[in-house]
Design a protein around this motif. Structure first.
Motif, short mmCIF file in Angstrom:
data_model
loop_
_atom_site.label_atom_id
_atom_site.label_comp_id
_atom_site.label_asym_id
_atom_site.label_seq_id
_atom_site.Cartn_x
_atom_site.Cartn_y
_atom_site.Cartn_z
N LEU A 21 38.24 -12.24 34.27
CA LEU A 21 38.91 -10.99 34.61
C LEU A 21 38.37 -9.84 33.76
O LEU A 21 38.13 -8.74 34.27
CB LEU A 21 40.43 -11.13 34.41
N ILE A 22 38.15 -10.09 32.47
CA ILE A 22 37.56 -9.08 31.60
C ILE A 22 36.19 -8.67 32.12
O ILE A 22 35.85 -7.48 32.18
CB ILE A 22 37.43 -9.61 30.16
N LYS A 23 35.40 -9.66 32.54
CA LYS A 23 34.05 -9.38 33.05
C LYS A 23 34.11 -8.53 34.31
O LYS A 23 33.35 -7.57 34.47
CB LYS A 23 33.32 -10.69 33.33
N ARG A 24 35.05 -8.85 35.21
CA ARG A 24 35.17 -8.09 36.46
C ARG A 24 35.65 -6.67 36.18
O ARG A 24 35.13 -5.70 36.76
CB ARG A 24 36.14 -8.80 37.40
N MET A 25 36.64 -6.52 35.31
CA MET A 25 37.15 -5.20 34.99
C MET A 25 36.07 -4.35 34.31
O MET A 25 35.94 -3.15 34.57
CB MET A 25 38.39 -5.31 34.09
N THR A 26 35.28 -4.99 33.45
CA THR A 26 34.20 -4.27 32.77
C THR A 26 33.17 -3.75 33.76
O THR A 26 32.72 -2.60 33.66
CB THR A 26 33.52 -5.19 31.74
N SER A 27 32.80 -4.58 34.73
CA SER A 27 31.80 -4.15 35.71
C SER A 27 32.32 -3.00 36.55
O SER A 27 31.57 -2.07 36.89
CB SER A 27 31.40 -5.33 36.61
N ILE A 28 33.61 -3.01 36.87
CA ILE A 28 34.19 -1.92 37.66
C ILE A 28 34.25 -0.64 36.85
O ILE A 28 33.92 0.45 37.35
CB ILE A 28 35.58 -2.33 38.19
N VAL A 29 34.66 -0.73 35.58
CA VAL A 29 34.73 0.46 34.74
C VAL A 29 33.33 1.04 34.53
O VAL A 29 33.15 2.27 34.53
CB VAL A 29 35.40 0.14 33.39
N ASN A 30 32.32 0.17 34.37
CA ASN A 30 30.93 0.65 34.26
C ASN A 30 30.53 1.44 35.51
O ASN A 30 29.92 2.52 35.41
CB ASN A 30 29.96 -0.52 34.07
N ALA A 31 30.88 0.91 36.68
CA ALA A 31 30.56 1.59 37.93
C ALA A 31 31.31 2.91 38.05
O ALA A 31 30.76 3.92 38.52
CB ALA A 31 30.89 0.68 39.12
#
Length: 199
Positions: free
Chosen positions: A133-143
């Motif tokens: 979940l951290i990984k997914r949230m990080t990728s979305i925030v980066n985008a």
């Protein structure tokens, strides 16, 4: 003589126009600042204090997003170059589409943060955010950060009338905005609500 007569008319709109512009810039800084804070906080070993700060940053993000919409509405319809200019500027609608995508992408982290915050408030046993979940949230925030930082570039071209088309129908530009908001909003909200840590 024309300058003398135009002066009072310009002065009448000067303060509200300045407030709308300042609010717009302040909101953009709030969005970038809150997203950057979220990006720095999203770690697998995040403690409860960091999660609380993450939730606060997400609230600031939401309030800044609301402010940028309200101030942008007034800037586009009453101040700056006026609606007749923006309605026929394709890059204005590109900017709005980017804003729709960025805003829709925020549904995922916001929903997950709210879900955990509500569970904490209700006193249940709340595990830390999982690594997937951290990984997914990080990728979305980066985008989101990439999208937000590209908006001012589009805005600078738009303000200078690049690609302006006098007969450009506004609804042709508005359709992609509505489409992006609907498609990506549904996609990210559904993904967040259906999320399982074994995804």
């Amino acid at each position: 003589a024309s300058l003398v007569t135009a002066g009072p008319a310009l002065a009448a709109d000067a303060l509200p126009s300045a407030i709308a512009a300042y609010s717009h810039y302040l909101a953009l800084m709030g969005i970038v600042g809150s997203l950057t804070t979220e990006r720095l906080l999203l770690k697998e070993d995040m403690d409860e204090a960091s999660f609380d700060l993450l939730a606060t940053a997400d609230i600031v993000y939401g309030l800044s997003g609301l402010l940028i919409l309200v101030s942008g509405y007034f800037r586009a319809t009453q101040y700056a170059k006026g609606w007749e200019f923006y309605a026929h500027e394709p890059l204005f609608w590109v900017k709005m589409s980017l804003l729709a995508v960025v805003g829709s992408a925020s549904y995922f982290p916001t929903i997950k943060i709210v879900q955990r915050a509500v569970a904490k408030r209700d006193g249940g046993d709340v595990p830390p955010l999982s690594p997937p979940l951290i990984k997914r949230m990080t990728s979305i925030v980066n985008a989101e950060l990439l999208g937000v930082l590209s908006i001012p570039f589009v805005a600078t071209l738009m303000a200078r009338g690049v690609f302006y088309v006098d007969g450009f129908p506004w609804f042709v530009g508005a359709l992609p905005v509505v489409g992006c908001a609907g498609f990506f909003g549904y996609r990210y909200a559904t993904e967040a609500l259906d999320w399982a840590d074994d995804d």
